[in-house]
Write an enzyme that holds these catalytic residues in place. Structure first.
Site, PDB file in Angstrom:
ATOM      1  N   ASP A   1      -9.156   1.565  -4.401  1.00 38.40           N
ATOM      2  CA  ASP A   1      -9.681   1.259  -5.797  1.00 38.40           C
ATOM      3  C   ASP A   1     -10.894   0.711  -5.887  1.00 38.40           C
ATOM      4  O   ASP A   1     -11.373  -0.293  -4.941  1.00 38.40           O
ATOM      5  CB  ASP A   1      -8.634   0.323  -6.598  1.00 38.40           C
ATOM      6  CG  ASP A   1      -7.232   0.780  -6.729  1.00 38.40           C
ATOM      7  OD1 ASP A   1      -7.093   1.869  -7.100  1.00 38.40           O
ATOM      8  OD2 ASP A   1      -6.309  -0.173  -6.242  1.00 38.40           O
TER       9      ASP A   1
ATOM     10  N   ASP B   1     -10.299   1.351   1.559  1.00 41.09           N
ATOM     11  CA  ASP B   1      -9.746   0.900   0.454  1.00 41.09           C
ATOM     12  C   ASP B   1      -9.708   1.912  -0.703  1.00 41.09           C
ATOM     13  O   ASP B   1     -10.454   2.900  -0.630  1.00 41.09           O
ATOM     14  CB  ASP B   1     -10.710  -0.503   0.046  1.00 41.09           C
ATOM     15  CG  ASP B   1     -10.037  -1.029  -1.282  1.00 41.09           C
ATOM     16  OD1 ASP B   1      -8.734  -1.518  -1.262  1.00 41.09           O
ATOM     17  OD2 ASP B   1     -10.638  -1.113  -2.240  1.00 41.09           O
TER      18      ASP B   1
END
Length: 184
Positions: free
Chosen positions: A11, A9
């Site tokens: 952020d 992922d």
């Protein structure tokens, strides 16, 4: 040779979230986009161990108009200047679009696996939200939850295989497990 990957992922894992309304969210502006400490070295360690690194990121701010594709591309250009990422997959949709790519659905992982001949049950997903972990489970990967934000986890969801405070700690877990699997 088996192609293994670590799906990441973006952020909260590779770059810092910013706080809005008391919760961590993705930056909307390039000036707020900061790569977290230890990330380039952690990714380099994965690459040395033979893992393909693929970013899989939900970016609904594109659909809602809070940010633009040009800003997103500039953020990814910055990321690629400092971090040896092999591929970046983006879902620019919101939940209401009912697309196959928005996590917790595994669409981005499955497409990347097909494109790179990745063996999913030998791969990992590292994320900071339940949606990431659910996508990893749905694709057949092991998963690591980074950080201490849980948000609203759906009842009955399977937990991550491990939990760490940062990507460098997650990479240490992955490399240790990889070593044990190779030795066993």
């Amino acid at each position: 040779m088996v192609t293994r990957a670590v799906f990441l992922d973006r952020d909260g894992v590779l770059n810092a979230n910013i706080e809005r309304g008391g919760r961590p969210v993705a930056p909307w502006r390039l000036k707020d986009y900061e790569i977290l400490p230890g990330v380039p070295e952690a990714i380099s360690a994965l690459k040395r161990a033979g893992f393909v690194t693929v970013v899989v990121t939900n970016q609904p701010d594109i659909a809602t108009g809070r940010s633009t594709r040009a800003i997103l591309d500039a953020m990814h250009d910055k990321l690629l200047r400092y971090v040896a990422i092999d591929d970046i997959r983006v879902c620019p949709h919101v939940d209401g679009d009912a697309c196959a790519c928005r996590k917790p659905k595994p669409g981005m992982l499955l497409e990347a696996a097909a494109d790179h001949a990745i063996v999913l049950d030998r791969s990992w997903l590292v994320g900071d939200r339940w949606r990431d972990i659910a996508a990893g489970h749905a694709a057949g990967c092991r998963s690591i939850l980074v950080g201490d934000w849980d948000g609203d986890v759906p009842a009955g969801m399977r937990p991550a295989h491990a939990r760490t405070k940062s990507l460098p700690e997650a990479v240490a877990v992955i490399l240790r497990e990889d070593h044990l699997q190779a030795a066993g």
